[in-house]
Scaffold this motif. Structure first.
Motif, PDB file in Angstrom:
ATOM      1  N   LEU A  13       8.347   0.243   9.047  1.00 32.19           N
ATOM      2  CA  LEU A  13       7.830   1.456   9.678  1.00 32.19           C
ATOM      3  C   LEU A  13       6.632   2.032   8.938  1.00 32.19           C
ATOM      4  CD1 LEU A  13      10.906   3.527  10.858  1.00 32.19           C
ATOM      5  CD2 LEU A  13       9.182   2.388  12.251  1.00 32.19           C
ATOM      6  N   GLY A  14       6.586   1.783   7.628  1.00 33.73           N
ATOM      7  CA  GLY A  14       5.543   2.431   6.837  1.00 33.73           C
ATOM      8  C   GLY A  14       6.141   3.627   6.120  1.00 33.73           C
ATOM      9  N   HIS A  15       6.871   4.430   6.862  1.00 31.89           N
ATOM     10  CA  HIS A  15       7.627   5.521   6.246  1.00 31.89           C
ATOM     11  C   HIS A  15       8.865   4.922   5.583  1.00 31.89           C
ATOM     12  CE1 HIS A  15       5.383   8.849   8.095  1.00 31.89           C
ATOM     13  NE2 HIS A  15       5.243   8.041   9.133  1.00 31.89           N
ATOM     14  N   ILE A  73      11.994   9.559  10.780  1.00 37.83           N
ATOM     15  CA  ILE A  73      10.690   9.869  10.200  1.00 37.83           C
ATOM     16  C   ILE A  73      10.573  11.348   9.865  1.00 37.83           C
ATOM     17  CG2 ILE A  73       8.253  10.112  10.823  1.00 37.83           C
ATOM     18  CD1 ILE A  73       8.364   7.343  11.988  1.00 37.83           C
ATOM     19  N   THR A 114      12.536  13.290   8.508  1.00 36.67           N
ATOM     20  CA  THR A 114      13.437  13.738   7.442  1.00 36.67           C
ATOM     21  C   THR A 114      12.670  13.877   6.141  1.00 36.67           C
ATOM     22  OG1 THR A 114      15.206  12.449   8.485  1.00 36.67           O
ATOM     23  CG2 THR A 114      15.562  13.194   6.208  1.00 36.67           C
ATOM     24  N   PRO A 115      12.618  15.069   5.587  1.00 35.97           N
ATOM     25  CA  PRO A 115      11.918  15.244   4.304  1.00 35.97           C
ATOM     26  C   PRO A 115      12.657  14.492   3.193  1.00 35.97           C
ATOM     27  CG  PRO A 115      12.489  17.373   5.301  1.00 35.97           C
ATOM     28  CD  PRO A 115      13.195  16.326   6.076  1.00 35.97           C
ATOM     29  N   ARG A 116      11.919  14.050   2.218  1.00 35.28           N
ATOM     30  CA  ARG A 116      12.511  13.286   1.121  1.00 35.28           C
ATOM     31  C   ARG A 116      12.096  13.857  -0.225  1.00 35.28           C
ATOM     32  NH1 ARG A 116      14.393   9.097   3.710  1.00 35.28           N
ATOM     33  NH2 ARG A 116      13.468   9.077   5.784  1.00 35.28           N
ATOM     34  N   PRO A 117      13.017  14.512  -0.929  1.00 33.85           N
ATOM     35  CA  PRO A 117      12.675  15.016  -2.263  1.00 33.85           C
ATOM     36  C   PRO A 117      12.232  13.882  -3.178  1.00 33.85           C
ATOM     37  CG  PRO A 117      14.779  15.920  -1.536  1.00 33.85           C
ATOM     38  CD  PRO A 117      14.388  14.884  -0.524  1.00 33.85           C
ATOM     39  N   ASP A 118      11.241  14.182  -4.028  1.00 29.23           N
ATOM     40  CA  ASP A 118      10.728  13.178  -4.978  1.00 29.23           C
ATOM     41  C   ASP A 118      10.243  11.921  -4.268  1.00 29.23           C
ATOM     42  OD1 ASP A 118      13.480  14.176  -6.976  1.00 29.23           O
ATOM     43  OD2 ASP A 118      11.375  14.750  -7.265  1.00 29.23           O
ATOM     44  N   ARG A 119       9.658  12.088  -3.109  1.00 25.76           N
ATOM     45  CA  ARG A 119       9.149  10.933  -2.353  1.00 25.76           C
ATOM     46  C   ARG A 119       8.146  10.162  -3.197  1.00 25.76           C
ATOM     47  NH1 ARG A 119       7.588  10.205   3.417  1.00 25.76           N
ATOM     48  NH2 ARG A 119       8.611  12.211   3.750  1.00 25.76           N
ATOM     49  N   ARG A 120       8.293   8.842  -3.171  1.00 26.79           N
ATOM     50  CA  ARG A 120       7.263   8.009  -3.792  1.00 26.79           C
ATOM     51  C   ARG A 120       6.319   7.561  -2.686  1.00 26.79           C
ATOM     52  NH1 ARG A 120       8.913   3.279  -7.800  1.00 26.79           N
ATOM     53  NH2 ARG A 120      10.076   2.613  -5.970  1.00 26.79           N
ATOM     54  N   TYR A 121       5.039   7.852  -2.887  1.00 27.22           N
ATOM     55  CA  TYR A 121       4.050   7.474  -1.895  1.00 27.22           C
ATOM     56  C   TYR A 121       4.032   5.965  -1.760  1.00 27.22           C
ATOM     57  CZ  TYR A 121       2.557  12.169  -3.230  1.00 27.22           C
ATOM     58  OH  TYR A 121       2.513  13.506  -3.534  1.00 27.22           O
ATOM     59  N   TRP A 122       3.516   5.475  -0.653  1.00 25.45           N
ATOM     60  CA  TRP A 122       3.545   4.038  -0.382  1.00 25.45           C
ATOM     61  C   TRP A 122       2.881   3.237  -1.502  1.00 25.45           C
ATOM     62  CZ3 TRP A 122      -0.292   0.433   0.124  1.00 25.45           C
ATOM     63  CH2 TRP A 122       0.128  -0.841   0.562  1.00 25.45           C
ATOM     64  N   HIS A 123       1.709   3.709  -1.955  1.00 31.20           N
ATOM     65  CA  HIS A 123       1.011   2.899  -2.951  1.00 31.20           C
ATOM     66  C   HIS A 123       1.783   2.884  -4.277  1.00 31.20           C
ATOM     67  CE1 HIS A 123      -0.648   6.979  -3.050  1.00 31.20           C
ATOM     68  NE2 HIS A 123      -0.784   6.804  -4.350  1.00 31.20           N
TER      69      HIS A 123
END
Lengths: 609, 609
Positions: free
Chosen positions: B162-164, B172, B174-183
């Motif tokens: 999905l990318g997300h 999609i 749904t917020p995600r604490p401490d999200r790691r960006y794709w890169h």
């Protein structure tokens, strides 16, 4: 860019090889669809010659939309009379002929209409058309487009370059004294283009983003001399400079570049860096002539003197290289004399920051925290803004993304100040009711390639599309009912477009005014991101440690982000060319619907690449 | 890799939607082809269950070739009896079922045979098959292959990421604490794979060229943990290090990588740097897990202790970075415990340089000019070897390319020493009689995609292919008659393969022994490049300013290039693993035809990726 969901007729039209269910056989059912098309083509061809082509069209509600093939422009004509006149005026030079049905027609049982792709030829080349017949056998709409030029075919497929420096396979075995290796020939292309050695570029493209590169690729394969000028050091940098969590919200089937589609494994939603890298690779793999770290400083059109002989005069300068990996310009200022200048500078112009609130606050001192426009927002990763009290001004996509990012990465408090109404939609409703019928795996399985989908969308006059947009928006509202209810409950100011055309109308007319939810809606709904909306949410005063709203409320803050958008790209015309030319060109975006923030009118109808 | 031209039956088989001309109606003509296939499928399906499937095959001259679907290997069985036994042995676990014709059969009027693609299913997943029926309604050949695994589908199309960081569109928002960006997630993939953090890689691939990357892409999309280890600093460097004029001699339609085909504008013959850049881009765009500047120093198989639990133990070390742009290993030695090790180290092993001629010459002193193996030849561009007197030892492709390059860039004299016979062919004959029926624009227009073409080639048992190779070679000889006559006239030692299988046999058995002409033939024919051939052309003595041949002739020389090939890649096995394992694996390439330089036999038949 969002596209409207098409009505059942066109959806059914794409289901090749599947039988259509018939509730009650329409009057025309006994004549096979293919025969109906053939009969129409025969009458239409004869009518074109005899000057009575209008007889092939429904008298009142009919459209002819031409993209280049007849009119060398993008024109829509309505009603058999107007259509007939326009055909009579353009047919002598276009010389359309050789019409045939391309594939089998698809029928709509509900009203006896059918749709069929056609091919035809003109004096200039080959064309594709999309015909819709009503049950009386008249055309309710005809879309004609030019596909290729006889004198200048695209160098693809059987016409692709050989790789060897010769024209045919038979010549490959010919030795060449002083042969220049391929990479040497490639490296020489840009200096030659900039030094006038290769002859002046016919087209100068300002901006090396997806628009500029796509056009460059087309010109490359047409053999038209061009050069793409990009101010950044690397292709893709315009995306790399965006905030780190940025993703495309349009799905992959909608985003392919010409000739080099994304692989079948590419994610549905493209992350920032993946897109940047793909663009960089595209320029290389397509052998495009691109000058990076180069800025256009001035462009004088032929009418204002320019370069003489009907040419522009364009000045380029190095843009201050930052370790450019790619070819830079010749080092100093270069002057080129292209015949055409294309501004592919992107949707957004300079950042727009509202003027500071009038009066008051001087005694208290300036804001002690950080202030920035969204374009300078560096991302909250790595705890950069952990524990901060953030106020985000605006409710565009950047505002929502930044609020979400701050919350996810540990800000202490986040408040969004919504000044104007907007529309929030789920990605689900966008795909189901927006793009999915034409841009999806399902569409591909039904034979609707991206190229075909683009033609289908291009074929519909905007007046007809507006009806579809309202239908699509209504469906999306039903899907998103609970999402909207939760947002309204916290005071989110929702608007569905003045005429109910939702995100479709907003897209075509304003290029914004909505947010496709990737997480912020949930945060707003349950207050994890606070919301202040309406006139009371305007900033009255900025204090050292707080933002005071017109309502009187003071929001404790040490981070203030203006997600307040950008000026129109229109200003590039004014800056690079002149305000007079900018006024003549008109504002960019919109199509003159008269709706709020639609900067139109344009002459003719908008076609968005 | 060259593939044989297929006989008229299979060419006709690919002309979908075109009617076949019938001279005299064969006995089976009155039964439509589709019905014949259905009847066979019905009998075969029943026969599989009842253990009498051999009755569906021609008693004598019939083949069943299976790729994975039944045998989990690549196996060919001949004759109804052997086929029946093999089916009986494999059917209980494979559980083949759900057979149906995929598309319309194509018929050959000359012998009443037909060919049809089939689909089927096994206990493990979906399969594709190619069936040929004789006019008695028996199978003359059946090719079965496994296409996909039910438990592990490829993550493409509707199954793409999905990318997300979530599994479905609905998540999609749904917020995600401490999200790691794709890169960030992407950058973490390699360290995790090397540090064992992501779990041990299941597969370790040695070598990041087209073979290693292609396999990596497949495993990536199957969700199988793997890592590609590449000694060079950048993907593509193995190509960048070759001589500058190098081009692929196989045409583009033959060269596509999985999932990301070259664009339609890609040149027919790919230049060195363009290929290198594409490979580098491929690794990035496909998100492959690749460690560059990293060498495998030791690989201990499970049987010899290894990593325990049936695992290998593989030691990696940094390979001496040269400004690597891509991720390097963790900096020190890393030990991994993969379940499988794949050597994708390329066709060529270490450069092979003949021992210096025995005796004599010491008194005269060493060679005063430059000496190098072809792998170190830097190219003659920029006048580097202008005016030089060059002797090139060998008559492989590199020898011809280097002779041509030297002549084109101004060498004073160039002499090729041809020690063994070889075959020279024109690119025209290769395309017309070799690859064109399956790998060309024409093939594409007939619906033969690269994937389909690869399956067609894979479907043919090598014993049948040898017949086709002889036919193709004969046709090529006729096309190249004057080319061969001109070469023979200057003493070029031509050979067409021991059994007349030409470049096809040489390719499959030896991986060499021929030259596709890109200009050197013309230079040899008219003496612009001198030729010495036969046993008299062996080097007897190297003098300071000349090369003395066994014939007694002294060739004035100040540049000596050994275009004498490479050792087999086999030595990598010996060096990295052990000589004992190398002996067990056997020599790489060939298939045990018994022909000259065919290092076989292999168990089963060769399938070259």
């Amino acid at each position: 860019m969002l596209r409207p969901r098409l009505p059942p007729l066109l959806n059914a039209a794409k289901r090749r090889c599947l039988s259509t269910a018939h509730d009650a056989p329409p009057a025309s059912a006994h004549v096979p669809a293919a025969a109906r098309v053939d009969r129409w083509l025969s009458d239409f061809s004869a009518g074109l010659i005899a000057g009575r082509a209008q007889e092939s069209f429904a008298p009142e509600r009919s459209f002819w939309r031409d993209m280049v093939a007849f009119t060398w422009s993008i024109r829509t004509f309505e009603g058999a009379g107007q259509i007939g006149q326009a055909l009579a005026a353009t047919t002598p030079s276009a010389q359309p002929h050789g019409w045939y049905a391309d594939g089998t027609p698809t029928e709509d049982a509900t009203d006896g209409s059918l749709e069929c792709w056609l091919r035809f030829r003109t004096a200039a080349g080959g064309g594709k058309a999309l015909l819709k017949l009503d049950q009386e056998g008249k055309a309710s709409s005809l879309f004609t487009s030019l596909s290729d030029l006889d004198t200048r075919p695209f160098a693809t497929g059987g016409r692709r370059a050989l790789g060897h420096p010769c024209e045919s396979i038979d010549e490959i075995g010919t030795p060449r004294p002083d042969r220049r290796y391929w990479h040497e020939r490639r490296a020489a292309a840009l200096p030659a283009a900039l030094g006038g050695e290769a002859g002046e570029p016919y087209v100068l493209i300002v901006g090396g983003g997806q628009g500029g590169l796509s056009l460059g690729a087309r010109l490359q394969l047409l053999g038209v001399p061009y050069v793409v000028v990009e101010a950044d050091a690397r292709i893709g940098d315009s995306w790399r400079k965006r905030y780190p969590g940025l993703m495309l919200h349009d799905p992959v089937w909608y985003d392919h570049l010409p000739y080099m589609p994304f692989p079948a494994s590419w994610p549905v939603f493209t992350p920032r860096d993946k897109l940047a890298d793909w663009l960089q690779h595209y320029a290389t793999a397509m052998d495009l002539t691109v000058a990076t770290s180069t800025r256009v400083t001035r462009a004088v059109p032929p009418a204002d003197g320019g370069g003489g002989d009907g040419r522009w005069e364009v000045k380029l300068q190095p843009a201050g290289s930052t370790g450019a990996e790619e070819r830079t310009s010749s080092g100093g200022s270069v002057t080129l004399r292209p015949a055409h200048v294309v501004l592919a500078t992107g949707m957004s112009g300079v950042p727009r920051v509202p003027a500071p609130p009038a009066g008051g606050g001087a005694a208290q001192g300036p804001f002690a925290g950080e202030v920035m426009h969204s374009s300078a927002y560096p991302g909250a990763g790595g705890g950069r803004f952990a524990g901060r009290r953030a106020v985000v001004v605006g409710s565009n996509t950047s505002a929502h993304d930044i609020c979400q990012d701050l919350w996810e990465q540990g800000a202490q408090s986040v408040t969004m100040l919504q000044r104007s109404a907007g529309l929030v939609v789920s990605e689900t409703s966008v795909l189901e009711h927006g793009l999915g019928s034409l841009y999806s795996e399902g569409a591909l399985e039904r034979g609707v390639t991206t190229e075909l989908a683009d033609l289908v969308v291009a074929s519909a006059p905007l007046r007809l599309q507006e009806e579809r947009w309202r239908e699509g928006t209504a469906r999306m509202r039903r899907t998103d009912a609970s999402l909207h209810a939760r947002l309204a409950a916290v005071g989110y100011n929702l608007d569905f477009g003045e005429d109910g055309t939702g995100i479709f109308g907003k897209s075509f007319r304003r290029g914004g005014g909505f947010y496709i939810d990737v997480g912020c809606a949930s945060l707003l709904s349950d207050g994890r991101v606070a919301l202040r909306s309406g006139s009371g949410a305007e900033i009255a005063q900025i204090e050292p440690h707080a933002v005071r709203l017109r309502s009187g409320e003071a929001l404790s803050a040490d981070l203030l982000v203006y997600a307040t958008g950008f000026e129109s790209m229109h200003h590039f015309v004014s800056d690079l060319v002149s305000p007079a030319v900018a006024a003549r060109v008109g504002r960019v975006w919109g199509y003159g619907s008269g709706a709020h923030l639609d900067p139109g009118p344009w002459e003719g109808e908008l076609y968005l690449l």
